[in-house]
Design a protein around this motif. Structure first.
Motif, short mmCIF file in Angstrom:
data_model
loop_
_atom_site.label_atom_id
_atom_site.label_comp_id
_atom_site.label_asym_id
_atom_site.label_seq_id
_atom_site.Cartn_x
_atom_site.Cartn_y
_atom_site.Cartn_z
N ASP A 1 0.82 -1.21 0.00
CA ASP A 1 0.00 0.00 0.00
C ASP A 1 0.86 1.25 0.00
O ASP A 1 0.51 2.26 -0.62
N HIS B 1 0.55 4.08 -2.99
CA HIS B 1 0.10 5.45 -2.71
C HIS B 1 1.23 6.46 -2.84
O HIS B 1 1.08 7.49 -3.51
N ARG C 1 -4.46 3.79 -4.86
CA ARG C 1 -4.89 3.03 -3.70
C ARG C 1 -5.59 1.77 -4.18
O ARG C 1 -6.23 1.77 -5.22
N ASP D 1 -7.84 -1.69 -2.48
CA ASP D 1 -8.36 -2.45 -1.35
C ASP D 1 -7.89 -3.89 -1.51
O ASP D 1 -8.42 -4.65 -2.31
N GLN D 2 -6.86 -4.25 -0.75
CA GLN D 2 -6.25 -5.58 -0.90
C GLN D 2 -7.23 -6.69 -0.53
O GLN D 2 -7.24 -7.76 -1.16
#
Length: 217
Positions: A57, A61, A67, A69-70
Motif C-alpha cells: 500500500d 500510494h 490506492r 483495497d487488498q
C-alpha cells in the motif's frame, strides 16, 4: 461494470455465443464484485487482466499515487477462481525507492497472492520510465534519472537493492535468455519449459532474499 457485463451477456446470448467464445478482459478489481464476476463468466470470460502494480500500500500510494483495497482484491480473485476465470496481474517489483526489506515483504505477498498470477519474470518486473510523466519528474528531482534521447532509466537509491537486482539480471541473462530464445508458443512442451524457468527464477530470488519457505513453494 455490472451493467456492461449484463449487456455483454445478453448480446452474446441473443446470438447464441454466450459460453461459446472464450474472452479476455482488462479490468480494475475495484469495479467488480462477486456477482459481476459470475456474469462475466457466464458470458464466456476466461481471463481477467488486472493491474495490481504492487501489493504494498505504501508503494502504491506514495510512488504511484494509487490506492487498492487488498481485501477486496483477494475476494475478487477467489470469486474468479470459483467461476473458472484465470486472473493475470501486472506487477512492478523494482522501482527507484525499493528497499531490501520491501523486497522481502513484497515477495512474501506475491507468494500469498499466487506467484503464477503474475506472468512476467521478476527480472522484467521493473518500472518503465516514460518521458513527460509525473514519475519521471519525481525520479529526476531525486537525482536518480538517467536520460538519453527518447529513453529514460532510473538508478536505485538503495545500494543493496542495486546489488540484488544486478545479480538477478545476471542470472536472467545467463540462465533464462538462452532458453527463451529457443522456445516456441507452437510447441506445447515449451510452455512447460517456460513455467519451469519462471519457477527457477522465483526460487533463486526468494532464496537470495532469505525467504526459504517461499523458495520451496
Amino acid at each position: 461494470c455490472r451493467q456492461r457485463a449484463q449487456q455483454l451477456l445478453h448480446g452474446l446470448t441473443d446470438r447464441g455465443l454466450a459460453g461459446v467464445l472464450s474472452l479476455s478482459i482488462n479490468v480494475r478489481s475495484a469495479t467488480l464484485d462477486a456477482g459481476t464476476v459470475g456474469i462475466l463468466a457466464d458470458a464466456g470470460v476466461r481471463t481477467m487482466l488486472i493491474g495490481v502494480e504492487s501489493l504494498s500500500d505504501d508503494t502504491l500510494h506514495r510512488i504511484y499515487g494509487k490506492r487498492q483495497d487488498q481485501a477486496h482484491l483477494a475476494d475478487i480473485i477467489q470469486a474468479a477462481d470459483q467461476c473458472g476465470i484465470t486472473t493475470v496481474a501486472s506487477y512492478i517489483l523494482w522501482h527507484p525507492w525499493q528497499t531490501v526489506a520491501g523486497i522481502r515483504r513484497e515477495l512474501a505477498a506475491i507468494q500469498a497472492f499466487g506467484r503464477h498470477r503474475i506472468p512476467q519474470f521478476m527480472a522484467r518486473s521493473k518500472l518503465l520510465v516514460i518521458p513527460g510523466t509525473v514519475i519521471e519528474r519525481q525520479i529526476r528531482r531525486a537525482g536518480l534519472l538517467d536520460e538519453a534521447p527518447f529513453e529514460r532509466r532510473f538508478r536505485f537509491a538503495d545500494p543493496g537493492v542495486h546489488a540484488l537486482y544486478g545479480e538477478l539480471a545476471a542470472w536472467f541473462q545467463h540462465e533464462a535468455l538462452p532458453v527463451l530464445s529457443s522456445l516456441s508458443e507452437d510447441r506445447a512442451g515449451d510452455i512447460t519449459s517456460l513455467a519451469r524457468l519462471k519457477i527457477a527464477e522465483w526460487q533463486w530470488l526468494t532464496a537470495r532474499a532469505g525467504l526459504a519457505g517461499a523458495a520451496g513453494a
